[in-house]
Motif scaffolding. Structure first.
Motif, short mmCIF file in Angstrom:
data_model
loop_
_atom_site.label_atom_id
_atom_site.label_comp_id
_atom_site.label_asym_id
_atom_site.label_seq_id
_atom_site.Cartn_x
_atom_site.Cartn_y
_atom_site.Cartn_z
N VAL A 1 -9.16 10.43 4.36
CA VAL A 1 -10.49 9.88 4.91
C VAL A 1 -11.47 10.72 4.22
O VAL A 1 -11.44 12.12 4.62
N VAL A 2 -12.58 10.56 3.25
CA VAL A 2 -13.26 11.32 2.70
C VAL A 2 -14.74 11.15 2.88
O VAL A 2 -15.24 9.98 3.01
N VAL A 3 -15.25 11.97 3.42
CA VAL A 3 -16.78 11.66 3.57
C VAL A 3 -17.59 13.17 3.29
O VAL A 3 -17.17 14.16 3.33
N VAL B 1 0.82 -1.08 0.12
CA VAL B 1 0.00 -0.06 -0.04
C VAL B 1 0.82 1.23 -0.04
O VAL B 1 1.75 1.38 0.95
N ARG B 2 0.88 2.03 -1.12
CA ARG B 2 1.42 3.33 -1.04
C ARG B 2 0.75 4.58 -0.39
O ARG B 2 1.39 5.09 0.60
N THR B 3 -0.46 4.48 -0.62
CA THR B 3 -1.58 5.31 0.11
C THR B 3 -2.73 4.53 0.53
O THR B 3 -3.15 3.71 -0.45
N LEU B 4 -3.48 5.25 1.27
CA LEU B 4 -4.88 4.52 1.62
C LEU B 4 -5.81 5.51 1.43
O LEU B 4 -5.56 6.83 2.04
N VAL B 5 -6.89 5.55 0.85
CA VAL B 5 -8.17 6.42 0.53
C VAL B 5 -9.45 5.92 0.90
O VAL B 5 -9.70 4.63 0.36
N LEU B 6 -10.20 6.12 2.23
CA LEU B 6 -11.31 5.62 2.55
C LEU B 6 -12.47 6.42 2.34
O LEU B 6 -12.50 7.67 3.10
#
Length: 250
Positions: free
Chosen positions: A196-198, A99-104
């Motif tokens: 983290v996107v919401v 995992v390079r980056t994680l986007v939730l």
């Protein structure tokens, strides 16, 4: 192996869709990022118009790993929406070196109440064999209120819902995880930079889950998309795409 769509060249971005959806939900992101990134959008077992079945004992995270291995991708930016967010977090915990980056994005946090009121009635209708009514009931949930109010998005969501066969509602297939236990405090061991996107109009339960992810994952920061609901990547795709670009380039 999971079905997937691939486009572009550059650092890899792996997209994982939410419940009842499939790889097609990420088309706005594929179009926006493929000029600089190798975009890979998977469809999890049991979803999409031509669903695959899961292999016994293979988690969703491990199935994603098989896709990355088949494409010779060593590390990827991993982006997950809703159920796909829970899968992405599980992948980051199980295979952190990939995992390079994680986007939730509007990510489900296992062990927390989703607040989706239509789940039980939709599942009941699916078990009765009435998938048309099940899909209609599912999309009538407040979870999709803002997206369904958008005349450009509503037909697309209806298409996704009608293409979902309901196998999970009938207990014919289950999305499994590397760890059967909810991640809880283990989220603190995620080492990848995390976004983290919401949406500001998402359900309070999903906004609370976003807050928990943002405060528990050490290298996480949260972005709120004004006026967007649960389908933020579609409802506010220009702002969402810009957030991804900025995050990947940081």
């Amino acid at each position: 192996m999971l079905t997937f769509v691939e486009q572009g060249r550059g650092s890899a971005v792996l997209f994982v869709h939410g419940f009842g959806l499939d790889a097609r939900m990420w088309q706005p992101q594929i179009e926006a990022l493929a000029d600089k990134h190798r975009t890979i959008a998977v469809t999890l077992p049991g979803f999409g118009p031509n669903p695959t079945t899961s292999s016994d004992g293979v988690s969703a995270a491990r199935a994603i790993l098989e896709v990355l291995d088949s494409l010779n991708v060593e590390r990827a930016h991993v982006v997950g929406h809703a159920l796909g967010g829970a899968v992405a977090a599980d992948f980051a915990l199980a295979f952190p070196h990939r995992v390079r980056t994680l986007v939730l994005v509007a990510a489900l946090l296992r062990g927390r109440n989703s607040g989706i009121a239509s789940w039980t009635p939709a599942a009941t209708l699916a078990r009765e064999g009435n998938m048309t009514a099940a899909a209609k009931t599912w999309l009538a949930d407040p979870l999709f209120a803002s997206a369904m109010a958008n005349p450009d998005l509503a037909p697309q969501l209806r298409e996704f819902a009608s293409d979902y066969g309901g196998a999970h509602w009938r207990d014919e297939i289950t999305t499994t995880f590397e760890s059967a236990d909810p991640p809880g405090e283990r989220l603190a061991s995620i080492t990848a930079p995390t976004l983290v996107v919401v949406g500001t109009e998402d359900l309070p339960t999903f906004r609370a889950m976003a807050d928990e992810y943002a405060t528990t994952v050490p290298r996480a920061r949260k972005v709120e998309l004004s006026g967007a609901g649960h389908m933020a990547s579609l409802e506010a795709s220009p702002a969402f795409n810009a957030a991804l670009r900025n995050f990947f380039d940081a």
